[in-house]
Design an enzyme around this catalytic site. Structure first.
Site, PDB file in Angstrom:
ATOM      1  CB  SER A 129      -0.863  -0.006   1.263  1.00 43.17           C
ATOM      2  OG  SER A 129      -1.438   1.265   1.469  1.00 43.17           O
ATOM      3  CE1 TYR A 154      -4.085  -2.061   4.777  1.00 39.18           C
ATOM      4  CE2 TYR A 154      -3.465   0.198   4.254  1.00 39.18           C
ATOM      5  CZ  TYR A 154      -3.825  -1.071   3.845  1.00 39.18           C
ATOM      6  OH  TYR A 154      -3.921  -1.348   2.503  1.00 39.18           O
TER       7      TYR A 154
HETATM    8  N1  LIG Z   1      -8.485  -0.336  -2.633  1.00 40.41           N
HETATM    9  C1  LIG Z   1      -7.428   0.438  -2.366  1.00 40.41           C
HETATM   10  O1  LIG Z   1      -7.450   1.652  -2.604  1.00 40.41           O
HETATM   11  C2  LIG Z   1      -6.153  -0.144  -1.800  1.00 40.41           C
HETATM   12  C3  LIG Z   1      -5.083   0.722  -1.561  1.00 40.41           C
HETATM   13  C4  LIG Z   1      -3.897   0.214  -1.043  1.00 40.41           C
HETATM   14  C5  LIG Z   1      -3.789  -1.146  -0.802  1.00 40.41           C
HETATM   15  N2  LIG Z   1      -4.857  -1.983  -1.028  1.00 40.41           N
HETATM   16  C6  LIG Z   1      -4.686  -3.414  -0.738  1.00 40.41           C
HETATM   17  O2  LIG Z   1      -5.154  -4.146  -1.857  1.00 40.41           O
HETATM   18  C7  LIG Z   1      -5.725  -5.379  -1.433  1.00 40.41           C
HETATM   19  C8  LIG Z   1      -7.141  -5.497  -1.956  1.00 40.41           C
HETATM   20  O3  LIG Z   1      -7.907  -4.409  -1.450  1.00 40.41           O
HETATM   21  P1  LIG Z   1      -9.442  -4.218  -1.759  1.00 40.41           P
HETATM   22  O4  LIG Z   1      -9.671  -2.766  -1.949  1.00 40.41           O
HETATM   23  O5  LIG Z   1      -9.868  -5.180  -2.805  1.00 40.41           O
HETATM   24  O6  LIG Z   1     -10.059  -4.628  -0.335  1.00 40.41           O
HETATM   25  P2  LIG Z   1     -11.323  -5.537   0.023  1.00 40.41           P
HETATM   26  O7  LIG Z   1     -11.527  -5.369   1.490  1.00 40.41           O
HETATM   27  O8  LIG Z   1     -12.451  -5.235  -0.888  1.00 40.41           O
HETATM   28  O9  LIG Z   1     -10.798  -6.998  -0.295  1.00 40.41           O
HETATM   29  C9  LIG Z   1     -10.061  -7.777   0.619  1.00 40.41           C
HETATM   30  C10 LIG Z   1     -10.770  -9.127   0.758  1.00 40.41           C
HETATM   31  O10 LIG Z   1      -9.975  -9.949   1.605  1.00 40.41           O
HETATM   32  C11 LIG Z   1     -10.834 -10.712   2.407  1.00 40.41           C
HETATM   33  N3  LIG Z   1     -10.112 -11.115   3.609  1.00 40.41           N
HETATM   34  C12 LIG Z   1      -9.633 -10.311   4.596  1.00 40.41           C
HETATM   35  N4  LIG Z   1      -9.042 -11.051   5.546  1.00 40.41           N
HETATM   36  C13 LIG Z   1      -9.131 -12.347   5.142  1.00 40.41           C
HETATM   37  C14 LIG Z   1      -8.719 -13.583   5.710  1.00 40.41           C
HETATM   38  N5  LIG Z   1      -8.076 -13.618   6.887  1.00 40.41           N
HETATM   39  N6  LIG Z   1      -8.986 -14.732   5.032  1.00 40.41           N
HETATM   40  C15 LIG Z   1      -9.636 -14.693   3.852  1.00 40.41           C
HETATM   41  N7  LIG Z   1     -10.062 -13.552   3.267  1.00 40.41           N
HETATM   42  C16 LIG Z   1      -9.805 -12.394   3.915  1.00 40.41           C
HETATM   43  C17 LIG Z   1     -12.005  -9.792   2.697  1.00 40.41           C
HETATM   44  O11 LIG Z   1     -13.205 -10.523   3.025  1.00 40.41           O
HETATM   45  C18 LIG Z   1     -12.145  -9.019   1.395  1.00 40.41           C
HETATM   46  O12 LIG Z   1     -13.134  -9.587   0.544  1.00 40.41           O
HETATM   47  C19 LIG Z   1      -5.618  -5.381   0.083  1.00 40.41           C
HETATM   48  O13 LIG Z   1      -4.428  -6.053   0.447  1.00 40.41           O
HETATM   49  C20 LIG Z   1      -5.484  -3.916   0.438  1.00 40.41           C
HETATM   50  O14 LIG Z   1      -4.829  -3.733   1.662  1.00 40.41           O
HETATM   51  C21 LIG Z   1      -6.032  -1.504  -1.519  1.00 40.41           C
END
Ligand SMILES: NC(=O)c1ccc[n+]([C@@H]2O[C@H](COP(=O)([O-])OP(=O)(O)OC[C@H]3O[C@@H](n4cnc5c(N)ncnc54)[C@H](O)[C@@H]3O)[C@@H](O)[C@H]2O)c1
Length: 333
Positions: A129, A154
């Protein structure tokens, strides 16, 4: 190829799984469908994947922090590559529920590293991130910059994921790519993020919270650009050749920023949203939130050089697409 996609019911995971299967790959999705935000949205994403791709898609509802559950579900399953996108996301929530981050982002990440080691995968691509840059003031953020001062748990867990990955790449020579995402938005997005919150409140005629009195900049990245970058990386694993990789590793491990390389003023985003929605926002100016950062701005030269990545979608194009999807999803049309 058969690819494990973690967080397949999540925003980015669903889009990546969709694109991979569109290219003919088989996807094994895992997600624990936790209720950090409405589970109905996660289920709707999975329904869409099943409808579109039928037997190319296998899904296991499980917690990847539980290694026994991961092994039980995947024993007879061939896995050639892993795209690890599942995590406890959100900066502000990490002040309220730190243990969710420790479990999913630390224990869960180690489990995915162990799985990659056990299966000798071709490549593990994982989500980091932009929040790892913390309060860094030198803009744009470069992968070579020091990132030792995270301002939220985080961010600290995401940085720890990068460090643990480096160790595994060094010890076990597993090709890995860590991607520092910069504020991703688009259809099927996340209800805890500003784009969704602003849209829902503007449509409802409610005031929107504008933190730091609007003096914020974000490098917003449209989901299609992110998917392109993830799959471009997946197709080009780093070589184990001792050469210096983006982010400073000599193991087969590189780190990339993946953003739009164009920071937007928060007030400009609001203007673009107002235009797309056809309604003026009421603004509720508030102070800076703990754990938040003033500006994010990605230097994407490393991923542009190595993979040919370029983010092409401006918010003037992406925001109306999100608003259109939001209306349809919420039966507002
Ligand atoms: N969307 C953004 O702007 C953004 C920015 C920086 C980093 N990220 C990173 O990108 C990745 C995807 O983000 P996103 O926006 O799709 O988030 P999201 O929350 O929509 O997707 C993450 C998924 O992981 C699942 N999850 C969480 N813990 C779990 C576990 N222990 N076992 C199984 N499943 C689990 C959740 O149910 C969720 O569906 C993440 O690692 C997030 O930290 C996202």
């Amino acid at each position: 190829m058969t690819i494990l996609v973690t967080g397949a019911a999540g925003f980015i995971g669903m889009h990546v799984a969709d694109r991979l299967m569109g290219q003919g790959h088989a996807v094994v999705g895992i997600d624990n469908l936790n209720d950090y935000y409405p589970v109905a949205l996660k289920r709707a994403r999975l329904d869409l994947l099943r409808e579109r791709h039928g037997r190319l898609f296998t899904f296991h509802e499980l917690d990847f922090a539980d290694m026994g559950a991961v092994q039980a579900a995947l024993t007879d399953q061939v896995i050639e590559a892993i795209v690890h996108l599942g995590a406890q996301a959100g900066v502000r929530y990490s002040l309220l529920n730190p243990h969710a981050y420790v479990r999913s982002n630390l224990a869960g990440h180690v489990n995915m590293l162990e799985l990659a080691r056990d299966r000798h995968v071709r490549h593990l691509v994982y989500a980091s991130s932009s929040s790892v840059y913390g309060g860094n003031e030198s803009l744009p953020f470069r992968v070579e910059d020091r990132v030792d001062h995270p301002v939220s748990l985080y961010a600290a867990t995401k940085r720890a994921d990068e460090l643990m990955s480096e160790t595994y790449a060094h010890l076990f020579r597993i090709p890995m790519t860590g991607l520092r995402f910069f504020t991703v938005y688009g259809p099927w997005g996340r209800p805890d993020m500003a784009m969704w919150i602003f849209t829902s409140k503007i449509l409802a005629g409610e005031p929107i919270p504008v933190f730091n009195h609007g003096r914020m900049q974000r490098d917003f990245t449209y989901i299609d650009d992110i998917v392109e970058g993830i799959i471009g990386c997946l197709d080009h694993p780093p070589a184990d050749d001792g050469a210096l990789k983006a982010g400073g590793s000599r193991a087969p491990h590189r780190l990339y920023n993946i953003g739009n390389n164009r920071p937007e003023e928060l007030m400009h985003l609001i203007a673009v949203l107002e235009e797309a929605i056809g309604r003026k926002a009421q603004l509720d100016f508030q102070p800076m939130q703990p754990g938040d950062v003033h500006a994010t701005y990605a230097d994407i030269s490393a991923i542009a050089r190595d993979i040919g990545f370029s983010a092409s979608t401006a918010i003037e194009i992406g925001v109306p697409r999100f608003v259109q999807w939001y209306r349809r999803y919420n039966d507002l049309d």
